[in-house]
Design a protein around this motif. Structure first.
Motif, PDB file in Angstrom:
ATOM      1  N   SER A 126      11.019  66.363  34.440  1.00  0.00           N
ATOM      2  CA  SER A 126      10.451  67.105  33.321  1.00  0.00           C
ATOM      3  C   SER A 126      10.535  68.593  33.636  1.00  0.00           C
ATOM      4  N   SER A 128       8.689  72.400  32.181  1.00  0.00           N
ATOM      5  CA  SER A 128       7.648  72.972  31.339  1.00  0.00           C
ATOM      6  C   SER A 128       7.917  74.448  31.088  1.00  0.00           C
ATOM      7  N   ALA A 131       2.805  75.985  27.403  1.00  0.00           N
ATOM      8  CA  ALA A 131       1.994  74.782  27.237  1.00  0.00           C
ATOM      9  C   ALA A 131       2.809  73.563  26.842  1.00  0.00           C
ATOM     10  N   VAL A 132       4.136  73.723  26.755  1.00  0.00           N
ATOM     11  CA  VAL A 132       4.993  72.631  26.281  1.00  0.00           C
ATOM     12  C   VAL A 132       5.817  72.069  27.439  1.00  0.00           C
ATOM     13  N   THR A 133       5.939  70.745  27.483  1.00  0.00           N
ATOM     14  CA  THR A 133       6.714  70.066  28.521  1.00  0.00           C
ATOM     15  C   THR A 133       7.785  69.203  27.874  1.00  0.00           C
ATOM     16  N   ASP A 135      10.070  66.067  28.580  1.00  0.00           N
ATOM     17  CA  ASP A 135      10.326  64.907  29.427  1.00  0.00           C
ATOM     18  C   ASP A 135      11.821  64.621  29.361  1.00  0.00           C
ATOM     19  N   PHE A 141       9.014  65.922  23.671  1.00  0.00           N
ATOM     20  CA  PHE A 141       8.216  67.108  23.975  1.00  0.00           C
ATOM     21  C   PHE A 141       6.732  66.797  23.845  1.00  0.00           C
ATOM     22  N   ALA A 143       2.815  68.753  24.091  1.00  0.00           N
ATOM     23  CA  ALA A 143       2.068  70.012  24.143  1.00  0.00           C
ATOM     24  C   ALA A 143       0.579  69.700  24.121  1.00  0.00           C
ATOM     25  N   ASP A 144      -0.148  70.263  25.067  1.00  0.00           N
ATOM     26  CA  ASP A 144      -1.595  70.066  25.145  1.00  0.00           C
ATOM     27  C   ASP A 144      -1.959  68.586  25.128  1.00  0.00           C
ATOM     28  N   HIS A 204       1.249  76.469  19.934  1.00  0.00           N
ATOM     29  CA  HIS A 204       1.272  76.200  21.371  1.00  0.00           C
ATOM     30  C   HIS A 204       1.728  77.416  22.175  1.00  0.00           C
TER      31      HIS A 204
END
Length: 224
Positions: A126, A128, A131-133, A135, A141, A143-144, A204
């Motif tokens: 992953s 980042s 605040a967004v990742t 995978d 995606f 977020a939070d 985000h």
């Protein structure tokens, strides 16, 4: 990501193309080696899925021609030829992976993801930004703590920007990543996708900025 699928079995080619397009990839399909060699020389691909037993020009000759031209697209050989000699020859000529038919579709998808991660210079599962990742296994995606519901074409655009976060990506490169030769994606369409992504990302703390006359890049929104 843009994929060239070289497979002379029409039913198999159509099935694989449908699966890959369903995960947001742009896929071009050719069914003979000569066409594959010409297309690989003229266009830019992230991955080539290559059969070996092809009409007009065999897959190993296509692979050799690619590497002789310093074409560094990832190559996954997908073939019924499973002898150790064939595997060794294919890998020695520059293939990145080798799968034997019949194959499990889930395993093929996993190998495609792995090769595309490697092609993008990523090794982690992953990545980042703010605040967004993203995978990289599921290509989704978060977020939070919640999944972002993004349509396939916008998600593919965000993935291109995300894996190059902070760097300008040329509009032409974006178009190539998102489309096959059968698609007609205009610059205005890209701008519409960018506009929609800005609205989705703003809550985000992220945005897509325009590098005038060049392309776009992912950035953090200024606080306050």
């Amino acid at each position: 990501m843009r994929i060239l699928l070289v497979e002379d079995n029409r039913a198999l080619a159509e099935g694989l193309a449908t699966i890959l397009r369903g995960t947001g990839h742009a896929v071009d399909v050719v069914q003979d080696g000569a066409s594959a060699e010409v297309l690989a020389a003229a266009e830019s691909f992230d991955l080539v899925i290559l059969d070996l037993n092809l009409p007009q020009m065999d897959g190993l000759s296509v692979l050799r021609a690619m590497r002789d031209r310093q074409n560094r697209a990832a190559v996954l050989i997908l073939t019924a030829r499973g002898s150790a000699e064939d595997r060794i020859r294919g890998l020695d000529l520059g293939a990145d992976d080798y799968m034997v038919k019949p194959f499990d579709v889930g395993e093929l998808e996993a190998r495609v993801r792995s090769l595309l991660r490697r092609q993008a210079g990523l090794r982690a599962s992953s990545v980042s930004f703010g605040a967004v990742t993203l995978d990289l296994t599921s290509r989704s995606f978060v977020a939070d703590g919640a999944a972002l519901d993004i349509p396939a074409r916008e998600r593919a655009l965000l993935e291109v920007l995300f894996t190059r976060a902070g760097k300008v990506v040329a509009k032409e490169a974006i178009v190539q990543s998102l489309t096959s030769l059968d698609d007609d994606l205009s610059g205005n369409a890209i701008e519409q996708y960018v506009s929609r992504l800005r609205k989705r990302l703003a809550p985000h703390g992220l945005t897509v900025r325009t590098a005038r006359g060049i392309g776009y890049y992912l950035d953090r929104l200024a606080e306050g």
